[in-house]
Design an enzyme around this catalytic site. Structure first.
Site, PDB file in Angstrom:
ATOM      1  N   ARG A 190      12.053   3.408   1.340  1.00  0.00           N
ATOM      2  CA  ARG A 190      11.597   2.543   2.630  1.00  0.00           C
ATOM      3  C   ARG A 190      12.827   1.621   2.599  1.00  0.00           C
ATOM      4  NH1 ARG A 190       6.505  -1.115   3.960  1.00  0.00           N
ATOM      5  NH2 ARG A 190       5.765   1.376   4.766  1.00  0.00           N
TER       6      ARG A 190
ATOM      7  N   HIS B 184       7.732   6.370  10.512  1.00  0.00           N
ATOM      8  CA  HIS B 184       7.088   6.266   9.315  1.00  0.00           C
ATOM      9  C   HIS B 184       5.959   7.368   9.023  1.00  0.00           C
ATOM     10  CE1 HIS B 184       4.703   4.572   5.746  1.00  0.00           C
ATOM     11  NE2 HIS B 184       4.021   3.502   6.313  1.00  0.00           N
TER      12      HIS B 184
ATOM     13  N   LYS C 247      23.650  -6.491  -6.316  1.00  0.00           N
ATOM     14  CA  LYS C 247      24.878  -6.471  -6.785  1.00  0.00           C
ATOM     15  C   LYS C 247      25.858  -6.086  -5.452  1.00  0.00           C
ATOM     16  CE  LYS C 247      23.955  -5.696 -11.792  1.00  0.00           C
ATOM     17  NZ  LYS C 247      24.392  -5.136 -12.763  1.00  0.00           N
TER      18      LYS C 247
ATOM     19  N   ARG D 144       0.850  -1.472  -0.076  1.00  0.00           N
ATOM     20  CA  ARG D 144      -0.022   0.033   0.403  1.00  0.00           C
ATOM     21  C   ARG D 144       0.938   1.290   0.105  1.00  0.00           C
ATOM     22  NH1 ARG D 144      -3.457  -2.480   3.678  1.00  0.00           N
ATOM     23  NH2 ARG D 144      -2.209  -4.110   3.557  1.00  0.00           N
ATOM     24  N   THR D 145       1.725   1.039   0.888  1.00  0.00           N
ATOM     25  CA  THR D 145       2.686   2.516   0.954  1.00  0.00           C
ATOM     26  C   THR D 145       3.367   3.012  -0.686  1.00  0.00           C
ATOM     27  OG1 THR D 145       3.181   2.314   3.116  1.00  0.00           O
ATOM     28  CG2 THR D 145       4.467   3.641   2.053  1.00  0.00           C
TER      29      THR D 145
HETATM   30  C1  NCD Z   1       3.242  -0.516   8.157  1.00  0.00           C
HETATM   31  C2  NCD Z   1       4.799  -0.568   7.807  1.00  0.00           C
HETATM   32  O1  NCD Z   1       5.235  -0.944   6.868  1.00  0.00           O
HETATM   33  O2  NCD Z   1       5.301   0.129   8.699  1.00  0.00           O
HETATM   34  N1  NCD Z   1       2.512  -0.482   6.970  1.00  0.00           N
HETATM   35  C3  NCD Z   1       1.886   0.473   6.151  1.00  0.00           C
HETATM   36  O3  NCD Z   1       3.110   1.083   5.689  1.00  0.00           O
HETATM   37  N2  NCD Z   1       1.164   0.607   5.878  1.00  0.00           N
HETATM   38  C4  NCD Z   1       2.628  -1.323   9.181  1.00  0.00           C
HETATM   39  C5  NCD Z   1       3.106  -2.664   9.148  1.00  0.00           C
HETATM   40  O4  NCD Z   1       3.864  -3.180   8.309  1.00  0.00           O
HETATM   41  O5  NCD Z   1       2.722  -3.519  10.130  1.00  0.00           O
END
Ligand code: NCD
Length: 313
Positions: A108, A136, A86, A58-59
């Site tokens: 991320r 986050h 690599k 989703r992100t």
């Molecule tokens: C979260 C994350 O990746 O930190 N998910 C997200 O970004 N919607 C929460 C999770 O993974 O539990």
């Protein structure tokens, strides 16, 4: 008015004015996603890289849609398909992207503090889309937005953050965000999943979910971060669910106007029973929808945007 920061690394760096600016800007952008043609030229000519070195559905999609709805050019990089596989270091990846004239990097990474490091190595604006168990920030901003839309305020609400607080970047960012905006926070978890140090963040630690449920306005459930747990933090998943899963029985004890949130992905019947996600109290799908508008706002503001008039025509 513009943001006081050049990168979005942590909620801690934001002032209350910054947060309100993001939320108010998101309100303008939300309407674009409801149009037949979901696109405005606001970021035409800007290039955004989504550097996702940890799994995400989703992100990543949310950032990609946000950028595309603002007409930016978007490039997606994952660890499987990049030179990182690599052995290229993050510093060298940063230098390469800088040489290509990228405007914004959304990253991320499994390492806490990685986005702060990246910001030192490039002129591009950096958005932290989750760095290990650290922060986050866009998740917290979209959560603030969703609560504000639903309950029309944040101040003085009692937020109950339930579950794997110890391993959760979402918990940390949300604690900072909701506290800044004047909410009261309880973290609710078995003692093994909430270190006592959390008290220094100004939250109440509660171990008994049933006891605290009647007091809270927002039940914010966290995913059990099984991939980050290196030891056994409770006797069994069943035991965790028995004490902390939000099911219909538990929900009966909650306030009448309670709202239920979860950042996703959900472990059904561990953190929340499947039937509850469909109930009107659940605003989990609104969180996902708000995510696009909030990320559009963040991209727009970090790209140098200020007052929103003219940006959404
Ligand atoms: C979260 C994350 O990746 O930190 N998910 C997200 O970004 N919607 C929460 C999770 O993974 O539990």
């Amino acid at each position: 008015m513009s943001l006081s920061v050049t990168n979005l690394l942590s909620i801690k760096d934001l002032t209350n004015d910054d947060i309100n600016l993001v939320l108010d800007t998101a309100k303008y952008f939300e309407e674009i996603s409801k149009r037949a043609i979901k696109k405005v030229p606001t970021l035409r000519g800007k290039t955004i890289v989504n550097l996702f070195l940890e799994p995400s559905t989703r992100t990543r999609i949310s950032f990609e849609l946000a950028a595309k709805r603002l007409s930016a050019d978007v490039v997606n990089i994952s660890s499987d398909s990049s030179a990182i596989k690599k052995g290229e270091s993050l510093k060298d990846t940063a230098k390469t992207l800088t040489a290509m004239g990228i405007d914004i990097i959304v990253m991320r990474h499994s390492f806490a503090g990685s986005s702060e490091l990246l910001a030192k190595w490039t002129d591009a604006r950096i958005i932290n889309a989750g760095d290990g168990a650290h922060e986050h920030p866009t998740q917290a901003l979209l959560d603030l937005y969703t609560v504000r839309e639903k309950l029309k305020k944040i101040e003085n609400l009692h937020i109950g953050i339930v579950g794997d607080v110890a391993h959760s970047r979402v918990a940390r960012s949300n604690i900072f965000a909701f506290k800044k905006m004047g909410a009261k926070i309880s973290v609710i978890a078995p003692p093994t999943l909430v270190p006592p140090e959390f008290e220094s963040l100004g939250v109440n630690i509660r171990y008994n979910f049933d006891e605290v449920i009647p007091e809270i306005d927002v039940i914010y459930l966290l995913r059990l971060q099984l991939e980050r747990q290196t030891e056994s933090f409770f006797p069994s998943i069943g035991e965790y669910a028995r004490l902390f899963c939000l099911n219909k029985e538990r929900l009966k004890m909650a306030k009448e106007n309670v709202v239920i949130m979860h950042p996703g992905p959900i472990n059904r019947d561990i953190e929340i029973s499947g039937d509850i996600t469909e109930m009107p109290e659940s605003i989990i799908t609104q969180q996902v929808a708000s995510g696009i508008a909030v990320r559009m706002a963040v991209l727009y503001l970090l790209a140098g945007g200020g007052l929103v008039s003219g940006a959404v025509d």
